[in-house]
Design a protein around this motif. Structure first.
Motif, PDB file in Angstrom:
ATOM      1  N   VAL A 100       0.818  -1.210   0.000  1.00  0.00           N
ATOM      2  CA  VAL A 100       0.000   0.000   0.000  1.00  0.00           C
ATOM      3  C   VAL A 100       0.851   1.259   0.000  1.00  0.00           C
ATOM      4  CG1 VAL A 100      -1.945  -1.139   1.120  1.00  0.00           C
ATOM      5  CG2 VAL A 100      -0.220  -0.024   2.523  1.00  0.00           C
ATOM      6  N   GLN A 101       2.153   1.099   0.219  1.00  0.00           N
ATOM      7  CA  GLN A 101       3.063   2.241   0.206  1.00  0.00           C
ATOM      8  C   GLN A 101       3.596   2.453  -1.202  1.00  0.00           C
ATOM      9  OE1 GLN A 101       6.166   1.029   2.822  1.00  0.00           O
ATOM     10  NE2 GLN A 101       5.031   1.466   4.689  1.00  0.00           N
ATOM     11  N   SER A 102       4.050   3.655  -1.455  1.00  0.00           N
ATOM     12  CA  SER A 102       4.700   3.919  -2.731  1.00  0.00           C
ATOM     13  C   SER A 102       6.129   4.395  -2.464  1.00  0.00           C
ATOM     14  CB  SER A 102       3.933   4.973  -3.529  1.00  0.00           C
ATOM     15  OG  SER A 102       3.902   6.196  -2.837  1.00  0.00           O
ATOM     16  N   MET A 103       6.974   4.216  -3.464  1.00  0.00           N
ATOM     17  CA  MET A 103       8.379   4.624  -3.325  1.00  0.00           C
ATOM     18  C   MET A 103       8.481   6.145  -3.359  1.00  0.00           C
ATOM     19  SD  MET A 103      10.492   2.060  -5.778  1.00  0.00           S
ATOM     20  CE  MET A 103      10.349   0.303  -5.628  1.00  0.00           C
ATOM     21  N   ALA A 104       9.300   6.678  -2.476  1.00  0.00           N
ATOM     22  CA  ALA A 104       9.536   8.120  -2.474  1.00  0.00           C
ATOM     23  C   ALA A 104      10.291   8.485  -3.749  1.00  0.00           C
ATOM     24  CB  ALA A 104      10.344   8.516  -1.253  1.00  0.00           C
ATOM     25  N   GLY A 105       9.767   9.393  -4.497  1.00  0.00           N
ATOM     26  CA  GLY A 105      10.378   9.780  -5.761  1.00  0.00           C
ATOM     27  C   GLY A 105       9.787   9.039  -6.948  1.00  0.00           C
ATOM     28  N   LEU A 106       9.142   7.914  -6.689  1.00  0.00           N
ATOM     29  CA  LEU A 106       8.455   7.129  -7.726  1.00  0.00           C
ATOM     30  C   LEU A 106       7.090   6.724  -7.184  1.00  0.00           C
ATOM     31  CD1 LEU A 106      11.306   4.757  -8.929  1.00  0.00           C
ATOM     32  CD2 LEU A 106      10.238   6.560 -10.241  1.00  0.00           C
ATOM     33  N   GLU A 107       6.213   7.680  -7.066  1.00  0.00           N
ATOM     34  CA  GLU A 107       4.931   7.456  -6.410  1.00  0.00           C
ATOM     35  C   GLU A 107       4.040   6.447  -7.127  1.00  0.00           C
ATOM     36  OE1 GLU A 107       6.357  10.479  -6.662  1.00  0.00           O
ATOM     37  OE2 GLU A 107       6.795  10.642  -4.535  1.00  0.00           O
ATOM     38  N   SER A 108       4.301   6.176  -8.389  1.00  0.00           N
ATOM     39  CA  SER A 108       3.460   5.228  -9.130  1.00  0.00           C
ATOM     40  C   SER A 108       3.912   3.778  -8.939  1.00  0.00           C
ATOM     41  CB  SER A 108       3.470   5.577 -10.620  1.00  0.00           C
ATOM     42  OG  SER A 108       4.779   5.460 -11.132  1.00  0.00           O
ATOM     43  N   VAL A 109       5.044   3.552  -8.245  1.00  0.00           N
ATOM     44  CA  VAL A 109       5.572   2.203  -8.040  1.00  0.00           C
ATOM     45  C   VAL A 109       5.366   1.801  -6.580  1.00  0.00           C
ATOM     46  CG1 VAL A 109       7.616   0.733  -8.185  1.00  0.00           C
ATOM     47  CG2 VAL A 109       7.286   2.571  -9.844  1.00  0.00           C
TER      48      VAL A 109
END
Length: 164
Positions: A119-128
């Motif tokens: 449910v989290q997204s990568m910081a800097g890559l919010e779509s991943v």
């Protein structure tokens, strides 16, 4: 059956090692890209740092099976050298069971962590999703099981041969 298992193990370990090499190459290329963007073009790319970090994590978990296969992970060299030959095989089994227990814990908690991190997204890559980053633990663990059992069936002691 032993030959078939060892050939499957060899194939899976090579695949995992190629994946680890690809992750190292990706991390290196992204590092060079980050340096170029930051210091030459003065337009830093924030997403590269995140991908470098997670490609290095994948690299480590995909390289572990090769280390297990070569007998270079759980090292009990002194005990192995001082033990009589019949006790060495018992020691192999103890090390194998301990390593399998550790890998089982990594797979279990790694999968749980990956599911929860989905449910989290990568910081800097919010779509991943972070699921893909955390998935390295159970995937590397599954590859490691084959390497551990393969080393029990056909022991390789590379660390003992090169030890001083």
């Amino acid at each position: 059956m032993k030959t078939f298992f060892l050939s499957c193990e060899r194939w899976s370990t090579v695949v995992a090692m190629w994946g680890a090499c690809a992750m190292l190459a990706l991390a290196s290329a992204l590092g060079m890209f980050q340096i170029l963007m930051r210091f030459v073009f003065e337009e830093p790319a924030e997403w590269t740092e995140v991908l470098i970090r997670f490609s290095l994590i994948w690299m480590v978990f995909l390289a572990i099976p090769m280390a297990f296969r070569q007998g270079a992970m759980v090292s009990v060299d002194v005990l192995y050298r001082w033990s009589p030959r019949p006790l060495r095989r018992v020691l192999d089994w103890v090390v194998c069971l301990a390593a399998l227990t550790l890998i089982a814990v990594i797979i279990w908690w790694g999968w749980d962590y990956a599911r929860r991190g989905g449910v989290q997204s990568m910081a800097g890559l919010e779509s991943v999703s972070m699921f893909w980053a955390y998935l390295a633990m159970p995937v590397g663990g599954l590859f490691s099981i084959l390497g551990i059992v393969g080393n029990l069936i056909d022991p390789q002691r590379h660390e003992l041969e090169t030890a001083q």
